[in-house]
Design a protein around this motif. Structure first.
Motif, PDB file in Angstrom:
ATOM      1  N   ILE A 197       0.853  -1.195   0.000  1.00  0.00           N
ATOM      2  CA  ILE A 197       0.000   0.000   0.000  1.00  0.00           C
ATOM      3  C   ILE A 197       0.884   1.238   0.000  1.00  0.00           C
ATOM      4  O   ILE A 197       1.699   1.443   0.905  1.00  0.00           O
ATOM      5  CB  ILE A 197      -0.946   0.018   1.220  1.00  0.00           C
ATOM      6  CG1 ILE A 197      -1.847  -1.216   1.214  1.00  0.00           C
ATOM      7  CG2 ILE A 197      -1.790   1.292   1.216  1.00  0.00           C
ATOM      8  CD1 ILE A 197      -2.801  -1.296   2.393  1.00  0.00           C
ATOM      9  N   MET A 198       0.724   2.052  -1.036  1.00  0.00           N
ATOM     10  CA  MET A 198       1.427   3.314  -1.155  1.00  0.00           C
ATOM     11  C   MET A 198       0.459   4.433  -0.764  1.00  0.00           C
ATOM     12  O   MET A 198      -0.567   4.631  -1.427  1.00  0.00           O
ATOM     13  CB  MET A 198       1.901   3.536  -2.594  1.00  0.00           C
ATOM     14  CG  MET A 198       2.819   2.439  -3.146  1.00  0.00           C
ATOM     15  SD  MET A 198       4.426   2.371  -2.358  1.00  0.00           S
ATOM     16  CE  MET A 198       4.202   0.978  -1.252  1.00  0.00           C
ATOM     17  N   VAL A 199       0.779   5.128   0.305  1.00  0.00           N
ATOM     18  CA  VAL A 199      -0.085   6.197   0.812  1.00  0.00           C
ATOM     19  C   VAL A 199       0.596   7.523   0.512  1.00  0.00           C
ATOM     20  O   VAL A 199       1.730   7.776   0.932  1.00  0.00           O
ATOM     21  CB  VAL A 199      -0.319   6.047   2.322  1.00  0.00           C
ATOM     22  CG1 VAL A 199      -1.391   7.032   2.782  1.00  0.00           C
ATOM     23  CG2 VAL A 199      -0.732   4.621   2.665  1.00  0.00           C
ATOM     24  N   MET A 200      -0.106   8.400  -0.209  1.00  0.00           N
ATOM     25  CA  MET A 200       0.474   9.675  -0.635  1.00  0.00           C
ATOM     26  C   MET A 200      -0.455  10.807  -0.209  1.00  0.00           C
ATOM     27  O   MET A 200      -1.650  10.774  -0.486  1.00  0.00           O
ATOM     28  CB  MET A 200       0.643   9.687  -2.164  1.00  0.00           C
ATOM     29  CG  MET A 200       1.531   8.556  -2.648  1.00  0.00           C
ATOM     30  SD  MET A 200       1.706   8.547  -4.444  1.00  0.00           S
ATOM     31  CE  MET A 200       2.883   7.196  -4.643  1.00  0.00           C
ATOM     32  N   GLY A 201       0.098  11.775   0.475  1.00  0.00           N
ATOM     33  CA  GLY A 201      -0.731  12.883   0.929  1.00  0.00           C
ATOM     34  C   GLY A 201      -0.045  13.650   2.033  1.00  0.00           C
ATOM     35  O   GLY A 201       1.180  13.667   2.135  1.00  0.00           O
ATOM     36  N   HIS A 202      -0.857  14.255   2.905  1.00  0.00           N
ATOM     37  CA  HIS A 202      -0.296  14.990   4.034  1.00  0.00           C
ATOM     38  C   HIS A 202      -1.347  15.118   5.117  1.00  0.00           C
ATOM     39  O   HIS A 202      -2.555  14.981   4.869  1.00  0.00           O
ATOM     40  CB  HIS A 202       0.217  16.372   3.617  1.00  0.00           C
ATOM     41  CG  HIS A 202      -0.708  17.142   2.717  1.00  0.00           C
ATOM     42  ND1 HIS A 202      -1.891  17.685   3.145  1.00  0.00           N
ATOM     43  CD2 HIS A 202      -0.623  17.436   1.396  1.00  0.00           C
ATOM     44  CE1 HIS A 202      -2.491  18.301   2.134  1.00  0.00           C
ATOM     45  NE2 HIS A 202      -1.744  18.165   1.057  1.00  0.00           N
ATOM     46  N   ARG A 261       4.402   2.075   2.315  1.00  0.00           N
ATOM     47  CA  ARG A 261       5.273   3.236   2.148  1.00  0.00           C
ATOM     48  C   ARG A 261       4.411   4.481   2.093  1.00  0.00           C
ATOM     49  O   ARG A 261       3.323   4.464   1.503  1.00  0.00           O
ATOM     50  CB  ARG A 261       6.112   3.127   0.887  1.00  0.00           C
ATOM     51  CG  ARG A 261       7.220   2.087   0.960  1.00  0.00           C
ATOM     52  CD  ARG A 261       8.165   2.203  -0.218  1.00  0.00           C
ATOM     53  NE  ARG A 261       8.890   3.482  -0.203  1.00  0.00           N
ATOM     54  CZ  ARG A 261       9.745   3.857  -1.164  1.00  0.00           C
ATOM     55  NH1 ARG A 261       9.966   3.068  -2.210  1.00  0.00           N
ATOM     56  NH2 ARG A 261      10.364   5.022  -1.092  1.00  0.00           N
ATOM     57  N   ALA A 262       4.885   5.533   2.708  1.00  0.00           N
ATOM     58  CA  ALA A 262       4.164   6.805   2.723  1.00  0.00           C
ATOM     59  C   ALA A 262       5.023   7.883   2.080  1.00  0.00           C
ATOM     60  O   ALA A 262       6.253   7.883   2.213  1.00  0.00           O
ATOM     61  CB  ALA A 262       3.803   7.200   4.148  1.00  0.00           C
ATOM     62  N   PHE A 263       4.362   8.798   1.389  1.00  0.00           N
ATOM     63  CA  PHE A 263       5.035   9.908   0.724  1.00  0.00           C
ATOM     64  C   PHE A 263       4.283  11.181   1.071  1.00  0.00           C
ATOM     65  O   PHE A 263       3.064  11.255   0.881  1.00  0.00           O
ATOM     66  CB  PHE A 263       5.051   9.701  -0.796  1.00  0.00           C
ATOM     67  CG  PHE A 263       5.772   8.463  -1.235  1.00  0.00           C
ATOM     68  CD1 PHE A 263       7.113   8.504  -1.596  1.00  0.00           C
ATOM     69  CD2 PHE A 263       5.115   7.249  -1.289  1.00  0.00           C
ATOM     70  CE1 PHE A 263       7.777   7.362  -1.999  1.00  0.00           C
ATOM     71  CE2 PHE A 263       5.768   6.091  -1.694  1.00  0.00           C
ATOM     72  CZ  PHE A 263       7.106   6.155  -2.045  1.00  0.00           C
ATOM     73  N   SER A 264       5.026  12.179   1.561  1.00  0.00           N
ATOM     74  CA  SER A 264       4.379  13.422   1.975  1.00  0.00           C
ATOM     75  C   SER A 264       5.314  14.603   1.742  1.00  0.00           C
ATOM     76  O   SER A 264       6.533  14.479   1.895  1.00  0.00           O
ATOM     77  CB  SER A 264       4.015  13.361   3.464  1.00  0.00           C
ATOM     78  OG  SER A 264       3.537  14.617   3.916  1.00  0.00           O
ATOM     79  N   PRO A 265       4.767  15.780   1.410  1.00  0.00           N
ATOM     80  CA  PRO A 265       5.590  16.992   1.321  1.00  0.00           C
ATOM     81  C   PRO A 265       5.861  17.610   2.689  1.00  0.00           C
ATOM     82  O   PRO A 265       6.545  18.629   2.780  1.00  0.00           O
ATOM     83  CB  PRO A 265       4.732  17.920   0.458  1.00  0.00           C
ATOM     84  CG  PRO A 265       3.329  17.480   0.705  1.00  0.00           C
ATOM     85  CD  PRO A 265       3.388  16.006   0.933  1.00  0.00           C
TER      86      PRO A 265
END
Length: 317
Positions: free
Chosen positions: A151-156, A175-179
């Protein structure tokens, strides 16, 4: 399999495979359990009702060094052992599975490639991963394995951190991706692999596959302009995004302006989640993760529900 490979050096093991179901069963056809020579085990078939008897049978098989099929539950010679569901299960015991073959299966799954095993009286062999159904083929039983859910979670913000944490503790490869530096620090402290997004045009350093799900949880939807079309046109299990009616309309216009056709756009689930219009981050996380896990389970050939009837079994006795 990994449990057997991680056992102490020289420790012998027994592979136990569910090869027949009569009535209902807590586990699906093809489910497996590994028992070591000192009685330790990994996996289960009934949640604790018959595992002690299975371990005892496995040690007996190890001593005899010969495969056998044993019935537990209805119709079993063990009249004092019953399954809570009232059904019967047939288990195939395979002593001393080849560690090299187990290592090859684990390596394939770690590389996110499907794999399969053929279990015969005289041992194990690799199978064709394109054949997904667990079933008897002549005198051998085949079991298919798929890479774990990723699960790739992208946001903030709170929606991102709650969803990534829940996915991680569920057991998905997350994995998580956030600015946001704070989001990355918070998730990293929880043991979640998190990366900082520094540019809207930069792509995450990952290779999607058919067992990868994406959850876009941006409130600033400009972050979706590159990553969302990339996710929708890459191999994937599921792509979802949050947002109200206006956000969904703007997103649709953006995807069309990016050149995506109706088929690609139709693969997007929006709004994300099984629970409509929730605004609480924890509830939203549960709603999204449950939807993704349900999609992953639907994609597997095995089912966790009752399987009526029995498959014909060749004699391995």
């Amino acid at each position: 399999m990994r449990f057997a490979l991680q056992a102490e050096h020289g420790e012998e093991s027994i592979l136990v495979t569910l090869v027949g179901i009569d009535g209902s069963s807590p586990r699906a056809l093809g489910a497996q359990m590994m028992v070591t020579g000192d009685g330790r085990f990994c996996g289960s078939f009934s949640g604790g009702c018959v595992e002690a008897a299975i371990v005892g049978e496995a040690l007996s098989v190890l001593e005899a060094n010969q495969s056998r099929v044993v019935r537990f539950g209805t119709g079993s010679p063990y009249v004092d052992i019953r399954l809570p569901c009232g059904g019967g299960i047939d288990l195939l015991f395979t002593p001393r599975p080849d560690p090299g073959l187990l290592a090859a299966l684990v390596a394939s799954l770690d590389a996110r490639r499907p794999a399969a095993m053929q279990i015969a009286r005289d041992g194990l062999s690799l199978g064709d991963p394109a054949e997904r159904e667990p079933q008897w083929r002549g005198d051998s039983f085949r079991v298919a394995y798929r890479p774990c859910l990723r699960i790739m979670v992208m946001g903030h913000g709170d929606a991102l951190t709650a969803t990534a944490r829940l996915a991680h503790f569920f057991g998905a490869q997350t994995r998580a991706f956030s600015p946001s530096v704070d989001d990355v620090a918070t998730l990293s402290a929880s043991g979640v692999e998190a990366s900082l997004l520094t540019m809207r045009s930069a792509m995450p350093d990952l290779v999607p596959d058919p067992w990868t799900a994406f959850a876009f949880l941006f409130h600033d939807h400009d972050w979706e302009e590159v990553m969302l079309p990339w996710a929708l046109t890459s191999p994937h299990l599921f792509v979802s995004a949050i947002g109200g009616q206006r956000s969904r309309r703007d997103r649709l216009e953006m995807l069309r302006a990016q050149g995506l056709d109706d088929a690609a756009i139709g693969r997007l689930t929006s709004p994300a989640g099984l629970i409509p219009a929730t605004r609480d981050p924890a509830t939203l996380a549960l709603s999204i993760v449950a939807e993704i896990v349900g999609t992953y389970q639907e994609g597997l050939s095995q089912t966790a529900l009752a399987t009526p009837g029995r498959q014909p079994m060749p004699s391995l006795l």
